[in-house]
Design a protein around this motif. Sequence first.
Motif, PDB file in Angstrom:
ATOM      1  N   MET A  39       0.806  -1.211   0.000  1.00 57.82           N
ATOM      2  CA  MET A  39       0.000   0.000   0.000  1.00 57.82           C
ATOM      3  C   MET A  39       0.842   1.266   0.000  1.00 57.82           C
ATOM      4  O   MET A  39       0.325   2.367   0.010  1.00 57.82           O
ATOM      5  N   SER A  75      -3.835 -10.092   4.859  1.00 52.02           N
ATOM      6  CA  SER A  75      -4.363  -9.695   3.547  1.00 52.02           C
ATOM      7  C   SER A  75      -3.307  -9.695   2.444  1.00 52.02           C
ATOM      8  O   SER A  75      -3.011  -8.662   1.834  1.00 52.02           O
ATOM      9  N   GLU A  83      -1.919 -11.702  -1.204  1.00 52.84           N
ATOM     10  CA  GLU A  83      -2.399 -12.513  -2.322  1.00 52.84           C
ATOM     11  C   GLU A  83      -1.245 -12.819  -3.262  1.00 52.84           C
ATOM     12  O   GLU A  83      -0.491 -11.916  -3.657  1.00 52.84           O
ATOM     13  N   TYR A 130      -0.655 -13.390  -6.697  1.00 53.09           N
ATOM     14  CA  TYR A 130      -1.466 -13.169  -7.889  1.00 53.09           C
ATOM     15  C   TYR A 130      -0.789 -13.598  -9.183  1.00 53.09           C
ATOM     16  O   TYR A 130      -1.416 -13.654 -10.243  1.00 53.09           O
ATOM     17  N   ARG A 164       1.046  -9.546  -3.410  1.00 51.90           N
ATOM     18  CA  ARG A 164       0.495  -8.213  -3.138  1.00 51.90           C
ATOM     19  C   ARG A 164      -0.132  -8.206  -1.753  1.00 51.90           C
ATOM     20  O   ARG A 164      -0.914  -9.084  -1.409  1.00 51.90           O
ATOM     21  N   ARG A 165       0.225  -7.199  -0.969  1.00 53.03           N
ATOM     22  CA  ARG A 165      -0.390  -7.019   0.351  1.00 53.03           C
ATOM     23  C   ARG A 165      -1.410  -5.903   0.279  1.00 53.03           C
ATOM     24  O   ARG A 165      -1.126  -4.824  -0.259  1.00 53.03           O
ATOM     25  N   GLN A 166      -2.599  -6.152   0.843  1.00 50.77           N
ATOM     26  CA  GLN A 166      -3.707  -5.222   0.709  1.00 50.77           C
ATOM     27  C   GLN A 166      -4.149  -4.649   2.042  1.00 50.77           C
ATOM     28  O   GLN A 166      -5.291  -4.213   2.190  1.00 50.77           O
ATOM     29  N   ARG A 188     -16.074  -9.408  -3.349  1.00 49.31           N
ATOM     30  CA  ARG A 188     -14.918  -9.006  -2.560  1.00 49.31           C
ATOM     31  C   ARG A 188     -15.368  -8.604  -1.154  1.00 49.31           C
ATOM     32  O   ARG A 188     -16.565  -8.472  -0.891  1.00 49.31           O
ATOM     33  N   ARG A 232      -8.381   0.487   0.242  1.00 53.98           N
ATOM     34  CA  ARG A 232      -8.177  -0.426  -0.874  1.00 53.98           C
ATOM     35  C   ARG A 232      -9.046  -1.671  -0.762  1.00 53.98           C
ATOM     36  O   ARG A 232      -8.665  -2.770  -1.134  1.00 53.98           O
ATOM     37  N   LEU A 267      -9.769  -4.235  -3.585  1.00 54.59           N
ATOM     38  CA  LEU A 267      -8.831  -5.283  -3.967  1.00 54.59           C
ATOM     39  C   LEU A 267      -8.917  -6.506  -3.062  1.00 54.59           C
ATOM     40  O   LEU A 267      -8.348  -7.550  -3.383  1.00 54.59           O
ATOM     41  N   GLN A 268      -9.583  -6.385  -1.931  1.00 53.88           N
ATOM     42  CA  GLN A 268      -9.573  -7.459  -0.943  1.00 53.88           C
ATOM     43  C   GLN A 268     -10.538  -8.574  -1.333  1.00 53.88           C
ATOM     44  O   GLN A 268     -11.718  -8.350  -1.558  1.00 53.88           O
TER      45      GLN A 268
END
Length: 351
Positions: free
Chosen positions: A50, A136, A138, A140, A146-148, A215, A284, A287-288
């Motif tokens: 982030m 959180s 993913e 991808y 990716r951290r959300q 989501r 964000r 995106l979760q």
Amino acid sequence: MKRIVIVGAGAVGSHIGALLTKHDQDITLLDYWHEHVEAIRREGVRLSGMSEADSQTIRVNAMHMAEAAQLAHQKPVDIAIVATKSYDTEWATMMIRPYLAADGFVVSLQNCINEERIAGIVGWGRTVGCIAARISVELYAPGQVRRQAPTGAAHHTVFRVGEIHGRVTPRVSRLAELLSLVDTAKVTTNLWGERWAKLSHNAMRNGVAAVTGMRGNDIDGDEAVRRFTIMLGAEAVQVGQALGYELEKVGKIDPRTLARADTDAQAYQAVEDLLVKERTDRVRGDLQRPSTGQDILKGRRTEIEFINGYVADQGRRLGIATPYNEKVTRLVNEVERGTIQPDPRHIKEIA
């Protein structure tokens, strides 16, 4: 320096392994996804988050599962972190067991409650639990995580490390110290209460994401779907309480309030208000996507039998009705088999 092998280099395993490597720890990632391991070997683990500071690429030692026998020619493993899906727990623990040091131990860093499965293979004395709460992350693409969620949040501890018996020991203190290099960490004397609280949180979100295709923020933003998640959580907490656990907060929800939400209008409203506020505060959120929802998108087997299915199984054993958890388990199984497609209507019709 402790030799650490992370068995299962998915989103959590790769994220943690990369950041521990950055801090000069002796880390080996072990995974069976060929393209993922090869991408790490070529380019390292590419982390994004982030903020600009969270985005970096880190070279990490990675091995294919088929190469695990090479560990016999290397330094013994002091800490084996099992970060696989729950259905892979037993074979992953069996695979790493021969390579443990004399005082080595296995850590369950997984979504569900797998300590007993691990202890059945290496013994209770070599089993430690660790919860990664609201991390959180993913995976991808191969080698890309990716951290959300924000890192280092002062109001939230991500890693909670605990012994089965609840006492504070040097090894869990050291493990928490190591994980604090990644994000906030603490030793807990209430591993089982932490575990069931995390399970209850997963029970509210994972299966619903898989069945609806929604989501996290969308789930909380839909009144009917949100009601369904609250009923799931109420059942899960009731079962945990009947098992004798002192539950920690379920996300930010007081478990005693959540347990009453299926019959007490005031308790229900308190939980709903908190979920709505969380949705508006969440950054964000678009995106979760809970991990079981990610599994459906990737065509992978889900952990539903170890989340909502486990709540329902324990409820039957205790004589506690869990119709919502039973229903979402059946629906996710149907989505996995392809007999139905993810759609919010499956949940809304019930709610």
